[in-house]
Design a protein around this motif. Structure first.
Motif, short mmCIF file in Angstrom:
data_model
loop_
_atom_site.label_atom_id
_atom_site.label_comp_id
_atom_site.label_asym_id
_atom_site.label_seq_id
_atom_site.Cartn_x
_atom_site.Cartn_y
_atom_site.Cartn_z
N GLU A 87 0.83 -1.20 0.00
CA GLU A 87 0.00 0.00 0.00
C GLU A 87 0.86 1.25 0.00
N TRP A 88 1.99 1.21 0.69
CA TRP A 88 2.90 2.36 0.70
C TRP A 88 3.39 2.66 -0.71
N ILE A 89 3.80 1.61 -1.44
CA ILE A 89 4.27 1.80 -2.81
C ILE A 89 3.17 2.39 -3.68
N ARG A 90 1.96 1.88 -3.54
CA ARG A 90 0.84 2.35 -4.36
C ARG A 90 0.49 3.81 -4.07
N GLN A 91 0.72 4.25 -2.86
CA GLN A 91 0.35 5.62 -2.48
C GLN A 91 1.37 6.66 -2.91
N GLN A 92 2.58 6.21 -3.26
CA GLN A 92 3.61 7.15 -3.65
C GLN A 92 3.42 7.59 -5.11
N ASN A 93 3.88 8.76 -5.40
CA ASN A 93 3.85 9.27 -6.78
C ASN A 93 5.28 9.29 -7.30
N PHE A 94 5.83 8.09 -7.51
CA PHE A 94 7.22 7.99 -7.90
C PHE A 94 7.41 8.36 -9.37
N PRO A 95 8.49 9.02 -9.67
CA PRO A 95 8.82 9.30 -11.09
C PRO A 95 9.24 8.03 -11.79
N GLY A 96 9.25 8.06 -13.10
CA GLY A 96 9.72 6.91 -13.86
C GLY A 96 11.21 6.70 -13.66
N ASP A 97 11.66 5.46 -13.88
CA ASP A 97 13.07 5.14 -13.69
C ASP A 97 13.87 5.48 -14.93
#
Length: 231
Positions: free
Chosen positions: A221-231
């Motif tokens: 759930e933590w990963i899903r909630q983040q707005n990470f940029p593309g790699d």
């Protein structure tokens, strides 16, 4: 067959004491990389604790920093210092220390929080029941390394040092070092996280929701909630 008692040791670094997840931090920032490390280590520890409740194994944290051995983050299990030097030297040290007290040692990283309980249970079972042929267990990582390695003996320091770590052929070279010393049992491959792209991959590998532990659901759930940029 003779029942054996083993150790399961998770290698960790401590936020605030050492740089950690440096490749991941380059993309998502140090604070979030440290948060991932905390959550991931907690998920792996939950898997180890579940297995330890069922099998004759003792869990440990192998902590990179001697000053952090009593850090509250590592209160759940006994701690030991990884020792100084490169990774091969530190693996050899921990192998030697734990082999003096246990019949086998299973090494885990803290970067594959999707590790199924069944994979670790299978590794313990393979090392617990003594047969005529010595057995090692390897859980290969998709990047060429390994997320789990189990040994019934104390490997020589030379063996550990002859392996190139953080390389595309790390697991292959370790297996080559073990040639002739016993059978090698392989677990299914998993992804361990070094980059932001692999954060999404581990969610995909958490396919059986019913078998996930609460700590594994938490990091998902933590990963899903983040707005990470593309790699």
């Amino acid at each position: 067959m003779v029942s054996r008692q083993g150790a399961i040791v998770i290698f960790v670094k401590t936020p605030g004491y050492s740089p950690l997840k440096t490749r991941l931090a380059q993309t998502i920032g140090q604070a979030q990389a440290e948060q991932f490390h905390r959550l991931s280590a907690a998920a792996v520890a939950a898997v180890v604790q579940k297995v330890a409740q069922q099998k004759q194994v003792t869990p440990y944290w192998a902590v990179a920093e001697e000053a952090a051995l009593t850090d509250p983050l590592w209160h759940q299990f006994a701690t030991l210092f990884q020792g100084a030097g490169d990774l091969g030297t530190r693996l050899a040290h921990v192998n030697r220390v734990l082999s003096e007290q246990h019949d086998f040692v299973i090494f885990l990283g803290a970067d594959a929080p999707q590790l199924p309980v069944t994979y670790l249970t299978d590794a313990v079972d393979l090392l617990t029941n003594v047969t005529d042929q010595r057995q090692f267990v390897l859980g290969p990582a998709d990047d060429g390394g390994f997320y789990l390695f189990g040994t019934p003996i104390c490997l020589s320091q030379e063996t550990w040092l002859n392996v190139p770590y953080s390389a595309a052929n790390t697991a292959e070279k370790l297996l080559a070092q073990l040639e002739g010393q016993g059978d090698i049992q392989r677990l299914p491959a998993l992804t361990d996280v070094d980059t932001v792209r692999e954060l999404q991959t581990i969610i995909q590998e958490q396919s059986d929701d019913d078998k996930l532990l609460p700590e594994q659901r938490q990091i998902r759930e933590w990963i899903r909630q983040q707005n990470f940029p593309g790699d």
